[in-house]
Each structure stands twice: as C-alpha cells, then as structure tokens.
Enzyme design. Structure first.
Site, PDB file in Angstrom:
ATOM      1  N   VAL A   1       1.097  -1.078   0.094  1.00 34.22           N
ATOM      2  CA  VAL A   1      -0.489   0.131   0.070  1.00 34.22           C
ATOM      3  C   VAL A   1       1.094   0.837  -0.397  1.00 34.22           C
ATOM      4  CG1 VAL A   1      -0.162   0.315   2.555  1.00 34.22           C
ATOM      5  CG2 VAL A   1      -2.259   0.625   0.793  1.00 34.22           C
ATOM      6  N   SER A   2       0.017   2.302  -1.100  1.00 37.34           N
ATOM      7  CA  SER A   2       0.955   3.434  -0.671  1.00 37.34           C
ATOM      8  C   SER A   2       0.086   4.601  -0.002  1.00 37.34           C
ATOM      9  CB  SER A   2       1.409   3.589  -2.277  1.00 37.34           C
ATOM     10  OG  SER A   2      -0.015   3.954  -2.708  1.00 37.34           O
ATOM     11  N   THR A   3       1.107   5.392   0.910  1.00 36.73           N
ATOM     12  CA  THR A   3      -0.259   6.707   0.772  1.00 36.73           C
ATOM     13  C   THR A   3      -1.319   7.167  -0.042  1.00 36.73           C
ATOM     14  OG1 THR A   3       1.797   7.402   2.095  1.00 36.73           O
ATOM     15  CG2 THR A   3      -0.265   8.961   2.297  1.00 36.73           C
TER      16      THR A   3
ATOM     17  N   ASP B   1      -2.729   5.069  -2.022  1.00 38.37           N
ATOM     18  CA  ASP B   1      -3.888   4.115  -2.427  1.00 38.37           C
ATOM     19  C   ASP B   1      -4.703   4.185  -0.957  1.00 38.37           C
ATOM     20  OD1 ASP B   1      -2.734   3.401  -5.086  1.00 38.37           O
ATOM     21  OD2 ASP B   1      -1.485   2.441  -4.319  1.00 38.37           O
ATOM     22  N   GLN B   2      -4.276   4.270  -0.050  1.00 38.68           N
ATOM     23  CA  GLN B   2      -4.802   3.999   1.445  1.00 38.68           C
ATOM     24  C   GLN B   2      -5.954   4.811   1.705  1.00 38.68           C
ATOM     25  OE1 GLN B   2      -2.215   2.909   5.058  1.00 38.68           O
ATOM     26  NE2 GLN B   2      -3.770   2.574   6.371  1.00 38.68           N
TER      27      GLN B   2
END
Length: 318
Positions: free
Chosen positions: A9-11, A13-14
């Site tokens: 997960v990237s910031t 995406d989350q």
C-alpha cells in the site's frame, strides 16, 4: 500449496481506495483458507510505490522463490504487485523460471496461455498509465501552487521551521546560515565552512554533518532571501534548465538580504560551476633506481633484531 501472501500500500492508495494492509491481509488469508492452501510467509510493503521493484518485502519474496520455498504468489490485486509493464514481465518470467504460480484473489488471470498473458499485460499497462497520469496531475497541482506563491510542500530548509504550513525563521539555525554566507564572502571555501559548522556542532535537518556540497547547495538557494523556488531539479535530483524554474519573490521572511545573496552568486563565479577547461597536472619523475636502507635496532627478550627495508621505484606519473 505453499503460498506467499504479498501486500502493498502507498499513502495515496490507502487514502483514496482503502487498500490498507490489515484489509488486504484479511481478504488474502480468507482466500488461502478457502483454497485449502498453506501460508508459507506474509510479505508487506507499506507506504511504498509500485513504480519499481526496489521494495524490501518484494526482494525478500523473490529470494524465497529462488530458494524453492514458494509454490504460489497471492495478491489482492495486480497493481499491489506492480504498476509497470516491464516489471510485470520480469516478475512473471522469474515466477515461471522457478515453477511458481501467480494468483490475484479479486481478478482472474491464466498466465499459462497466450491470451491470458496478453490480458494481464494490458491490465498492467493500464495500471502504469494510471500511476503516470496521477504523477502528472500532482506535478501540475504543485506548479500551480508555486505560481500562486504557496509552498507546494516538503520539509523546511535549514534555517527555517514550519508553523501552520508557513516558513518561519528558526533563530539558532538562521544565525548559522548568516555566518556561512559571511564566511564565503570573506573568501572561505565551502569545505572550510563545512569544517567550521561541524566544529560548532551545527547539524542539518536530518542530523547529518555538513559537507562542502551541502554548503554549496545552501549558498545557491534563493529561499534565504525570501524567495520560493520550485522545479529546480527533476525526480532524479538532476538540475533542470533555468528557464524551467519557478521563482516567486518575497514569499516568506528572509534570513539574508537579496544584495548579499547576489554578491555571493557573483563572487562565487567559477567556484560554483565546474571549470569549462579541465586542468591537467603532470608530474614527471626521471626513471631512476632509488635505494633507501633503513636500520632499526631493538631488543626483545634479550635478542637483537635488525630490519632493513629497500624500496625500488621507477615511476612516471601523468
């Protein structure tokens, strides 16, 4: 079947889609249970982009695959593994080399057929397009912020701190900045200034010691006379052409006046830029036989020791 559960997960995406690590873990473990598979290991890259494969957990996964510990790699969605078509191709080749299957618990892929490989490649291409398109939109937004005299983000430079999103002078660090400019005007080199700063106990924002290159970057940064500079370097930290820079004057409190900054840029001259004509220094030593004998007498345990050293050199340095 020994299953490698991979999550990422990237910031962005989350925040945008809710692909948190716990949410992915729950769905992936439920899928493994439904298939009657065995969880060999769980790999999670948190806060890391899928633009490349330089990810700690992914590297560990590939190492375990090469050691023969994995039968299938399971992800929540293809873009959790990669958003690059080239990286996808390389990863699938690596999986196939070690007879490892690839599975997504929310998508149907069959990488054993030509049409299946085409389909997964098209999905990866769309994911790459989405990532690159998002990067372009973010860059355009940051550029607009800069033109509106708003700071696009990032940590504050040495000499400043952020209060309510605005740059304000940090007194102790600002004193060090003024001294660096003053010393440079007096003729000290960046290396000498860095040595002085380290002796005085000054440290950069990340706690690092000062170097000549760090001092040079500070001396060339117009932020210290109150200007906002954006698009100075590209994503690889290579300097862009001056016409691509965005500089807005008087956007925050200055630490030095603009006249001082201009003098330093002018006086720096060739010290800031590499020489256009490389200098060649040649040292000549006439070929000769040099013989040096050195005798040292010492006593140890009542026995006399003698040493002789001979050094022969026939050198030509250029």
């Amino acid at each position: 079947m020994r299953t490698a559960v991979y999550m990422r997960v990237s910031t962005e995406d989350q925040a945008r889609e809710g692909f948190s690590i716990p949410a992915q873990r729950e769905k992936l473990l439920a899928y493994v249970h439904s298939q009657g598979w065995e969880v060999a290991a769980i790999y999670a890259d948190e806060g890391i982009s899928a633009k490349d494969t330089n990810r700690p957990a992914l590297k560990r996964l590939l190492r375990d695959i090469r050691e023969g510990n994995i039968d299938v790699v399971l992800v929540y969605r293809l873009d959790r593994l990669t958003r690059s078509v080239l990286d996808l191709y390389r990863l699938l080749q690596e999986f196939e080399k070690y007879d490892v299957r690839f599975k997504s618990c929310t998508e149907v892929y069959d990488t054993t057929t030509a049409i299946g490989r085409l389909f997964i490649t098209l999905v990866a291409a769309l994911a790459q397009w989405e990532r690159e398109n998002l990067a372009e939109r973010v860059k355009l937004g940051m550029e607009q912020m800069a033109r509106e005299r708003k700071r696009p983000g990032g940590p504050p430079p040495f000499g400043y701190e952020l209060l309510a999103g605005e740059l304000t002078v940090q007194p102790a660090e600002a004193a060090g900045v003024r001294e660096m400019f003053a010393r440079y005007e007096k003729g000290e080199s960046p290396r000498q200034i860095a040595e002085w700063a380290n002796r005085e106990g000054l440290r950069g924002k990340n706690g690092a010691r000062w170097s000549a290159s760090a001092v040079l970057r500070l001396l060339k940064n117009p932020v210290y006379h109150g200007a906002l500079r954006w698009n100075y370097t590209d994503s690889l930290q290579r300097q862009n052409a001056p016409e691509e820079w965005i500089i807005e004057e008087a956007t925050h409190p200055a630490i030095i006046d603009k006249a001082c900054f201009a003098r330093v840029q002018k006086n720096g001259g060739t010290r800031f830029a590499p020489s256009a004509r490389p200098r060649l220094v040649v040292f000549f030593f006439r070929p000769a036989l040099l013989l040096a004998l050195q005798r040292a007498d010492a006593r140890k345990n009542g026995e006399e020791q003698k040493r002789r050293e001979a050094v022969c050199a026939s050198l030509l340095f250029m």
